[in-house]
Motif scaffolding. Sequence first.
Motif, short mmCIF file in Angstrom:
data_model
loop_
_atom_site.label_atom_id
_atom_site.label_comp_id
_atom_site.label_asym_id
_atom_site.label_seq_id
_atom_site.Cartn_x
_atom_site.Cartn_y
_atom_site.Cartn_z
N LEU A 1 0.82 -1.00 -0.09
CA LEU A 1 -0.15 -0.03 -0.18
C LEU A 1 0.95 1.23 -0.65
CD1 LEU A 1 -2.72 0.91 0.44
CD2 LEU A 1 -2.94 1.66 2.55
N VAL A 2 0.37 2.26 -1.22
CA VAL A 2 1.19 3.49 -0.96
C VAL A 2 0.32 4.37 -0.54
CG1 VAL A 2 2.37 5.05 -2.12
CG2 VAL A 2 2.58 2.74 -2.84
N VAL A 3 0.00 4.91 0.80
CA VAL A 3 -1.04 6.21 1.02
C VAL A 3 -1.29 7.09 0.70
CG1 VAL A 3 -1.59 7.37 3.18
CG2 VAL A 3 -0.09 4.86 3.12
N LEU A 4 -1.69 7.70 0.41
CA LEU A 4 -2.52 8.95 -0.53
C LEU A 4 -3.32 10.23 0.39
CD1 LEU A 4 -2.48 10.40 -3.59
CD2 LEU A 4 -4.97 9.61 -3.71
N TYR A 5 -2.62 10.62 0.91
CA TYR A 5 -3.14 11.71 1.69
C TYR A 5 -3.99 13.31 1.12
CZ TYR A 5 -1.05 9.95 6.07
OH TYR A 5 -0.78 8.80 7.11
N ALA A 6 -5.43 13.49 1.62
CA ALA A 6 -5.44 14.69 1.13
C ALA A 6 -4.75 16.03 2.13
CB ALA A 6 -6.71 14.56 1.47
N ASN A 7 -5.34 17.25 1.36
CA ASN A 7 -4.77 18.37 2.15
C ASN A 7 -6.19 19.40 2.63
OD1 ASN A 7 -2.88 19.71 3.47
ND2 ASN A 7 -1.72 20.87 1.84
N LYS A 8 -6.19 19.92 1.32
CA LYS A 8 -7.07 21.10 1.14
C LYS A 8 -7.56 20.81 -0.19
CE LYS A 8 -2.52 24.05 0.63
NZ LYS A 8 -1.74 24.43 1.31
N VAL A 9 -8.68 22.22 0.56
CA VAL A 9 -8.67 22.72 -1.09
C VAL A 9 -9.22 24.36 -1.14
CG1 VAL A 9 -10.50 20.63 -1.20
CG2 VAL A 9 -11.28 22.28 0.17
N GLY A 10 -9.44 24.45 -1.90
CA GLY A 10 -9.59 26.47 -2.08
C GLY A 10 -9.29 26.34 -3.97
N PRO A 11 -9.70 27.92 -3.52
CA PRO A 11 -9.74 28.45 -5.35
C PRO A 11 -8.80 28.85 -6.28
CG PRO A 11 -10.37 30.23 -3.68
CD PRO A 11 -10.23 29.01 -2.81
N PHE A 12 -8.67 28.30 -7.41
CA PHE A 12 -7.13 28.54 -7.91
C PHE A 12 -6.16 29.25 -8.15
CE2 PHE A 12 -5.23 28.89 -11.95
CZ PHE A 12 -4.47 27.97 -11.84
N HIS A 13 -7.86 30.50 -8.03
CA HIS A 13 -6.74 32.04 -8.23
C HIS A 13 -7.09 32.99 -7.18
CE1 HIS A 13 -8.27 31.34 -12.59
NE2 HIS A 13 -9.42 31.50 -12.06
N ASN A 14 -7.11 32.22 -5.92
CA ASN A 14 -6.54 32.56 -4.23
C ASN A 14 -6.10 32.00 -3.37
OD1 ASN A 14 -6.25 34.17 -2.47
ND2 ASN A 14 -8.14 34.71 -1.97
N PRO A 15 -4.77 31.87 -4.36
CA PRO A 15 -3.47 30.36 -3.12
C PRO A 15 -4.24 30.74 -1.61
CG PRO A 15 -2.56 31.14 -5.06
CD PRO A 15 -3.81 32.27 -5.29
N TYR B 1 -24.87 22.67 -3.37
CA TYR B 1 -25.17 23.94 -3.18
C TYR B 1 -23.18 23.86 -3.11
CZ TYR B 1 -24.37 28.55 -1.17
OH TYR B 1 -23.94 29.61 -0.81
N ASN B 2 -22.64 23.58 -2.07
CA ASN B 2 -21.06 23.24 -1.64
C ASN B 2 -20.69 23.43 -2.73
OD1 ASN B 2 -21.66 24.87 1.05
ND2 ASN B 2 -21.57 22.49 1.41
N PHE B 3 -20.95 22.44 -3.81
CA PHE B 3 -20.48 21.50 -4.96
C PHE B 3 -20.35 23.03 -5.73
CE2 PHE B 3 -19.44 17.30 -3.91
CZ PHE B 3 -18.22 16.81 -3.54
N ARG B 4 -21.36 23.49 -6.06
CA ARG B 4 -21.68 24.22 -7.09
C ARG B 4 -20.75 25.42 -6.96
NH1 ARG B 4 -27.77 23.67 -6.01
NH2 ARG B 4 -28.36 21.42 -7.51
N GLU B 5 -20.92 25.80 -5.42
CA GLU B 5 -19.75 26.94 -5.03
C GLU B 5 -18.50 27.27 -5.58
OE1 GLU B 5 -21.54 30.08 -3.58
OE2 GLU B 5 -22.25 29.04 -5.21
N ALA B 6 -18.27 26.09 -4.92
CA ALA B 6 -17.03 25.12 -5.21
C ALA B 6 -15.85 24.95 -7.19
CB ALA B 6 -16.44 23.76 -4.58
N ILE B 7 -17.07 24.51 -7.45
CA ILE B 7 -17.19 24.83 -8.91
C ILE B 7 -16.70 26.25 -9.82
CG2 ILE B 7 -17.81 23.58 -11.13
CD1 ILE B 7 -19.25 21.32 -9.42
N ALA B 8 -17.41 26.84 -8.83
CA ALA B 8 -18.12 28.44 -9.93
C ALA B 8 -16.63 29.33 -9.64
CB ALA B 8 -19.40 29.01 -9.04
N GLU B 9 -16.08 28.52 -8.47
CA GLU B 9 -14.16 29.59 -8.02
C GLU B 9 -13.12 28.49 -8.00
OE1 GLU B 9 -14.63 31.85 -4.23
OE2 GLU B 9 -16.97 31.30 -3.82
N ASP B 10 -13.75 27.77 -9.30
CA ASP B 10 -12.60 26.97 -9.89
C ASP B 10 -11.39 26.37 -9.13
OD1 ASP B 10 -12.40 27.01 -12.96
OD2 ASP B 10 -11.57 29.17 -12.06
N TYR B 11 -11.80 25.23 -7.76
CA TYR B 11 -11.40 24.27 -6.68
C TYR B 11 -10.94 23.86 -7.49
CZ TYR B 11 -13.47 26.89 -2.36
OH TYR B 11 -14.15 27.99 -1.24
#
Length: 207
Positions: free
Chosen positions: A8-22, A85-95
């Motif tokens: 097993l090679v572990v894949l960790y998640a870290n964070k999400v955010g808008p592409f245009h505001n790192p 709603y949360n997914f739509r908002e995230a997609i709208a902001e290019d998360y």
Amino acid sequence: HVYKKGELVVLYANKVGPFHNPSETYQYYTLPFCTPKEGKKYVTEDLGEVLEGDRLVNTPYEIRFRKDVENHVLCTKKLNADDLYNFREAIAEDYYFQMFFDDDLPVWGFIGKTEQKTSPSGQHQLHFYLFTHFHFDIAYNQDRVIELNVSTAALDPKKTIDITTGNSLNVEFSYSVKWKPSNIPFDDRMDRYTRYSFLPQHLEIHW
């Protein structure tokens, strides 16, 4: 890490955010992604990483060294009105999301995409599409992981779900994995990241 085939090679998640505001980032599970069956477990990090918004957490992806995966179901979720709603908002902001593989190999990908469509009456409407399938291309040199890239449901349009309307939706999330040999020495595997700035514009992010 040195791996044996099938380990097993572990894949960790870290964070999400808008592409245009790192500088604006949120914990990965702020969005209703598939969670591990054993529950979320956060990696203990030092204060500097926490202040920068880094919070590594386990994911349900099961990636084994040099074992290809054709199409594995990660989970099936019933998304409610808040989730959509949360997914739509995230997609709208290019998360984008950021993950780490084999401890310190970063990978970025987008959550979805928007598309302008014209109705038969001539009205323009913005549609929101959620990527439900991620494909991982992984390079290895002998018993070491060298490189990881992620691509989305452009490979299979049926895996890109229109979530523009509705208050409830059953969604199947899935992934696939392809391993390939590489001649890049393990000691040089981070070179591709040090040549560039922080964000994923330089990486292979495929819609």
